[in-house]
Design an enzyme around this catalytic site. Structure first.
Site, short mmCIF file in Angstrom:
data_model
loop_
_atom_site.label_atom_id
_atom_site.label_comp_id
_atom_site.label_asym_id
_atom_site.label_seq_id
_atom_site.Cartn_x
_atom_site.Cartn_y
_atom_site.Cartn_z
CB SER A 181 -0.94 -0.04 1.21
OG SER A 181 -1.87 1.03 1.15
CG HIS A 207 -4.21 -0.88 -0.77
ND1 HIS A 207 -4.01 -0.89 0.59
CD2 HIS A 207 -4.81 -2.06 -1.06
CE1 HIS A 207 -4.47 -2.02 1.09
NE2 HIS A 207 -4.95 -2.74 0.12
CG MET A 301 -2.07 3.74 7.30
SD MET A 301 -2.29 5.50 6.98
CE MET A 301 -0.59 6.01 6.72
#
Length: 360
Positions: A181, A207, A301
């Site tokens: 991510s 992501h 995260m």
């Protein structure tokens, strides 16, 4: 009350600068401390104001935005959100910026009106996430220690320790699954740069917005030995190929049997807060491939991928998490390590070697 997030805007368009400043003024926890018209002004403001986050339009006259970003990362690492046009050229530039070290990207619509930022809430959330980033060591410059940190059995919670199977001595994985991510594009460039051109089929959930995913795949493809493409539904997974989730409203998973694995893209609800979700990918690989797989969880995260990596470990797959020193954000790897899901914890510069080694 916590201190507001201090932002410097670097944007050549006076109109866009005014729109950004006006929109951020609506957020109680964000304050614009400087607005620069070019890279030179931006560099001076960053030096003097020491902002928490920088928003950067990389398509500017004068100093190239990518060159400016490289200087920021080298001289004063600061979380940077790239605010770019949604054109093909803008997407390509943004993908390169993410590979250099930008921690997020936001696509502004074409045109000079206030509607260019009509989903301002999303940009504000990106600012909030970026403010949590703390740079320690940039992945590309990370030193290579003689050995990685191997998670001891005593660190595995009892519920995981009783269910894990020891990875077999697999010389060549049958399939590699990767989740990442925040900071992931830069980490993927380092990791996949260490893969052989004939690597096993490799599947990735990063992501990122669907607007930028194809450009990210092309950027990685230009610098990494394997062929890197966007996943397509129901096609076979082939050696020498890395397949990246499209980043739209479909989860990416793996189907098939031992003689042939396939790409699977299906619409659904967010899992672990995301669609596509790393957990969905990892769980499918654990079920379909099992002990013949390698699971790798990189910087990011949140906790997406932690439960999936545990499922892979329980299936007998080799599991690897990026270490804290080389992670832009240690959230996802930390969550997996806390579950006892990571067989190896290693810096980004050595993960490819561990993925292909005979034993962790």
């Amino acid at each position: 009350m916590s201190k507001p997030i201090r932002v410097v805007i670097v944007e050549d368009s006076p109109t866009m600068r005014a729109i950004l400043q006006a929109r951020f003024a609506r957020e109680d926890d964000i304050i614009v401390v400087g607005a620069a018209a070019n890279a030179q002004e931006g560099r001076q403001m960053i030096r003097e104001l020491d902002p928490d986050v920088v928003t950067l339009d990389v398509e500017m006259p004068g100093m190239n935005g990518l060159d400016f970003l490289e200087k920021i990362m080298a001289l004063r690492p600061t979380p940077v959100i790239v605010v770019s046009g949604s054109t093909h050229e803008g997407a390509e530039t943004t993908a390169r910026a993410l590979a250099i070290g930008a921690v997020g990207c936001y696509a502004k619509h074409e045109g000079a009106g206030s509607s260019a930022f009509d989903d301002q809430g999303k940009l504000a959330d990106l600012i909030r996430d970026a403010s949590k980033v703390r740079f320690v060591t940039r992945p590309a410059a990370a030193p290579t220690p003689p050995t990685a940190v191997v998670a001891p059995l005593s660190s595995v919670p009892p519920r995981a320790a009783t269910a894990l199977r020891s990875p077999g001595p697999v010389e060549r994985p049958r399939l590699i699954a990767i989740g990442s991510s925040t900071g992931g594009v830069e980490a993927l460039q380092v990791l996949l740069g260490g893969f052989p051109a004939d690597c096993p089929p490799t599947v990735v959930v990063q992501h990122i917005s669907a607007r930028f995913a194809p450009a990210v795949a092309r950027t990685l493809d230009q610098s990494c030995p394997p062929r890197i493409v966007i996943a397509e539904p129901d096609l076979p997974l082939l050696d020498g190929h890395v397949y990246i989730a499209p980043g739209d409203d479909r989860h990416f998973s793996v189907s098939g049997r031992s003689d042939q694995f396939y790409q699977r893209l299906r619409r659904g609800e967010p899992v672990s807060g995301h669609i596509p979700s790393v957990d969905v990918l990892f769980h499918s690989v654990a079920e379909v491939v099992g002990a013949g797989a390698v699971g790798i969880l990189l910087t990011g995260m949140g906790t997406d991928g932690a439960e999936g990596l545990l499922a892979l470990a329980r299936s007998g797959a080799r599991t690897i998490a990026q270490d804290e020193a080389t992670s832009t954000v240690f959230g996802m790897p930390r969550a997996a390590i806390a579950l006892g899901a990571a067989g190896v914890v290693a810096p980004i510069s050595t993960i490819a070697r561990h993925a292909f080694s005979k034993a962790a």
